[in-house]
Design a protein around this motif. Structure first.
Motif, PDB file in Angstrom:
ATOM      1  N   VAL A   1      21.360   6.462 -91.029  1.00 20.15           N
ATOM      2  CA  VAL A   1      22.385   7.516 -90.291  1.00 20.15           C
ATOM      3  C   VAL A   1      22.904   8.373 -90.006  1.00 20.15           C
ATOM      4  O   VAL A   1      24.041   8.676 -89.526  1.00 20.15           O
ATOM      5  N   GLY A   2      22.039   9.340 -90.444  1.00 12.71           N
ATOM      6  CA  GLY A   2      22.061  10.237 -90.561  1.00 12.71           C
ATOM      7  C   GLY A   2      23.598  11.003 -91.632  1.00 12.71           C
ATOM      8  O   GLY A   2      24.259  10.069 -92.096  1.00 12.71           O
ATOM      9  N   GLY A   3      23.617  12.284 -91.983  1.00  9.57           N
ATOM     10  CA  GLY A   3      24.587  12.656 -93.129  1.00  9.57           C
ATOM     11  C   GLY A   3      26.385  12.567 -92.597  1.00  9.57           C
ATOM     12  O   GLY A   3      26.930  12.598 -92.600  1.00  9.57           O
ATOM     13  N   SER A   4      26.056  12.070 -90.810  1.00 10.12           N
ATOM     14  CA  SER A   4      27.769  11.804 -91.624  1.00 10.12           C
ATOM     15  C   SER A   4      28.512  11.168 -91.696  1.00 10.12           C
ATOM     16  O   SER A   4      28.305  10.048 -92.142  1.00 10.12           O
ATOM     17  N   ASN A   5      30.445  11.588 -91.589  1.00 13.71           N
ATOM     18  CA  ASN A   5      30.821  10.366 -93.060  1.00 13.71           C
ATOM     19  C   ASN A   5      31.198   9.377 -91.730  1.00 13.71           C
ATOM     20  O   ASN A   5      32.139   8.227 -92.307  1.00 13.71           O
ATOM     21  N   SER A   6      31.126   9.543 -90.557  1.00 16.72           N
ATOM     22  CA  SER A   6      31.844   8.452 -90.254  1.00 16.72           C
ATOM     23  C   SER A   6      31.019   6.700 -89.824  1.00 16.72           C
ATOM     24  O   SER A   6      29.834   6.520 -90.088  1.00 16.72           O
ATOM     25  N   PRO A   7      31.902   5.662 -90.117  1.00 16.83           N
ATOM     26  CA  PRO A   7      31.722   4.433 -89.929  1.00 16.83           C
ATOM     27  C   PRO A   7      29.974   3.932 -89.119  1.00 16.83           C
ATOM     28  O   PRO A   7      29.912   4.463 -88.313  1.00 16.83           O
ATOM     29  N   PHE A   8      29.496   3.430 -89.918  1.00 17.13           N
ATOM     30  CA  PHE A   8      27.800   2.881 -89.238  1.00 17.13           C
ATOM     31  C   PHE A   8      28.037   1.320 -89.241  1.00 17.13           C
ATOM     32  O   PHE A   8      28.576   0.654 -89.416  1.00 17.13           O
ATOM     33  N   LYS A   9      27.245   0.963 -88.001  1.00 17.37           N
ATOM     34  CA  LYS A   9      26.553  -0.506 -88.372  1.00 17.37           C
ATOM     35  C   LYS A   9      25.798  -0.988 -88.666  1.00 17.37           C
ATOM     36  O   LYS A   9      24.386  -0.394 -88.890  1.00 17.37           O
ATOM     37  N   ALA A  10      26.369  -2.624 -88.870  1.00 15.47           N
ATOM     38  CA  ALA A  10      24.832  -3.004 -90.443  1.00 15.47           C
ATOM     39  C   ALA A  10      25.464  -4.285 -90.244  1.00 15.47           C
ATOM     40  O   ALA A  10      26.646  -4.834 -90.870  1.00 15.47           O
ATOM     41  N   THR A  11      24.427  -5.364 -90.668  1.00 16.15           N
ATOM     42  CA  THR A  11      25.245  -6.322 -90.592  1.00 16.15           C
ATOM     43  C   THR A  11      25.172  -6.585 -92.585  1.00 16.15           C
ATOM     44  O   THR A  11      23.619  -6.720 -93.606  1.00 16.15           O
ATOM     45  N   VAL A  12      25.365  -6.645 -93.424  1.00 13.35           N
ATOM     46  CA  VAL A  12      25.666  -7.512 -94.360  1.00 13.35           C
ATOM     47  C   VAL A  12      25.491  -9.106 -94.545  1.00 13.35           C
ATOM     48  O   VAL A  12      26.100  -9.494 -94.264  1.00 13.35           O
ATOM     49  N   ILE A  13      24.487  -9.112 -95.646  1.00 15.15           N
ATOM     50  CA  ILE A  13      24.123 -10.937 -95.858  1.00 15.15           C
ATOM     51  C   ILE A  13      24.227 -11.410 -97.370  1.00 15.15           C
ATOM     52  O   ILE A  13      23.461 -10.033 -97.832  1.00 15.15           O
ATOM     53  N   PHE A  14      24.776 -12.160 -97.841  1.00 11.68           N
ATOM     54  CA  PHE A  14      24.715 -11.939 -99.158  1.00 11.68           C
ATOM     55  C   PHE A  14      24.049 -13.832 -99.044  1.00 11.68           C
ATOM     56  O   PHE A  14      24.135 -14.205 -98.448  1.00 11.68           O
TER      57      PHE A  14
END
Ligand SMILES: [Zn+2]
Ligand SMILES: [Zn+2]
Length: 327
Positions: free
Chosen positions: A69-82
């Motif tokens: 996602v690169g260096g930026s601190n902005s929110p990013f998209k990801a799927t979290v699976i437990f």
């Protein structure tokens, strides 16, 4: 407000849970309970995996996603699976056919757990697009059952009823291998029951009584077997031993080749061993019976006998071995 990513109150049978929000903020709190693993995915690909603990999500603990996602601190998209690493129990049951196409039903129980969460997510969750715990459970059950069906159908009906312990051990080894391919550990499998139709149970009875599967299989019906056996009734009377009717003899074997080329066997012909007292076996479960047993100590089934003590099928009017009338 700090984003908290946590699997709250996992259901007893839930093996995975997907965090519903796909927008993740750096600095979010990720809580991974004991026996859990959190897997970060994006576009069907697995990036970072975090084990039990309370994690503040930073570029440090999500290095692969950070790189993406690169260096930026902005929110990013990801799927979290437990993924739950606990042991689960599953019940199974199904129908298949033995090697000789005898229909069988079977059922039992098995225990499994996730051994390799990355492989499991790759093969099952992501691979099959199953993000709901029920769907995953259903998939595993179907996969298990399919394997069970396939492996059981390699055996004969006699093996299934007479050597179930051996069959179950061998099938288990194959299923463990099948499960490993999904990142799952098959902890144990128990075959609780195997059953077949009445017709095949009767056939099985004759196979066990005569030890000649091939002959019994060649007969069209079990009644025919009984009739053929009954014909030679008188022969065995009073001899004190059970004569195997002519029809029961195994088909002629091809002449045995000598061990060494051209060298005849040096041993003189051994006298034929006296017909050993045959160990009786339960026609219902295949386990050995104590002499003269009226009930099987293993399955509890009643053992029907003629007045001379031969085991006869339930409902038989005459003993097929000695011809005695059965009251
Ligand atoms: Zn029995
Ligand atoms: Zn008899």
């Amino acid at each position: 407000m700090v984003q908290v990513i946590e699997w709250v109150n996992p259901g007893e049978d839930e093996i995975i849970w997907r965090y519903p929000n796909e927008v993740i903020k750096w600095g979010a709190q990720l809580i991974v309970h004991e026996y859990e693993v959190a897997v970060f995915m994006r576009d069907g690909k697995i990036y970072d995996v975090l084990g039990p603990g309370r994690h503040t999500l930073t570029t440090q603990n999500l290095p692969l996603l950070y790189k993406l996602v690169g260096g930026s601190n902005s929110p990013f998209k990801a799927t979290v699976i437990f993924v739950s690493m606990k042991e689960f129990q599953g019940r199974y049951g199904g129908e298949t056919q033995t090697r000789e196409l005898a229909p069988i039903k079977y059922y039992g129980v098995y225990w499994f757990k996730v051994a390799d969460p990355v492989l499991f997510i790759t093969e099952v969750v992501g691979g099959q697009s199953l993000y709901d715990a029920n769907d995953v459970t259903r998939f595993i059950r179907a996969y298990f059952n399919e394997g069970m069906m396939k492996h059981l159908s390699a055996y004969s009906i006699v093996d299934l009823f007479q050597n179930l312990d051996m069959v179950s051990t061998q099938v288990k080894v194959k299923l463990i291998e099948d499960f490993r391919r999904l990142g799952l550990e098959l902890v144990d499998v128990k075959i609780e029951g195997v059953n077949t139709t009445d017709e095949w149970r009767q056939r099985l009875f004759w196979i066990m009584q005569t030890g000649n599967a091939q002959y019994v299989m060649q007969m069209d019906t079990t009644k025919q077997v009984a009739a053929e056996l009954g014909k030679s009734s008188g022969a065995a009377m009073g001899t004190g031993m059970v004569l195997i009717p002519q029809l029961m003899q195994p088909p002629a074997q091809p002449a045995q080749p000598y061990a060494g080329a051209g060298v005849p066997p040096a041993q003189p012909q051994q006298p034929a061993a006296p017909a050993a007292q045959q160990q009786e076996i339960c026609p219902y479960c295949g386990k050995p019976l104590p002499p003269g047993a009226r009930f099987c100590p293993y399955c509890g089934h009643q053992i029907h006998r003629c007045p001379n003590g031969h085991i006869v099928p339930e409902g038989a009017k005459f003993c097929p071995v000695c011809g005695a009338k059965i009251e």
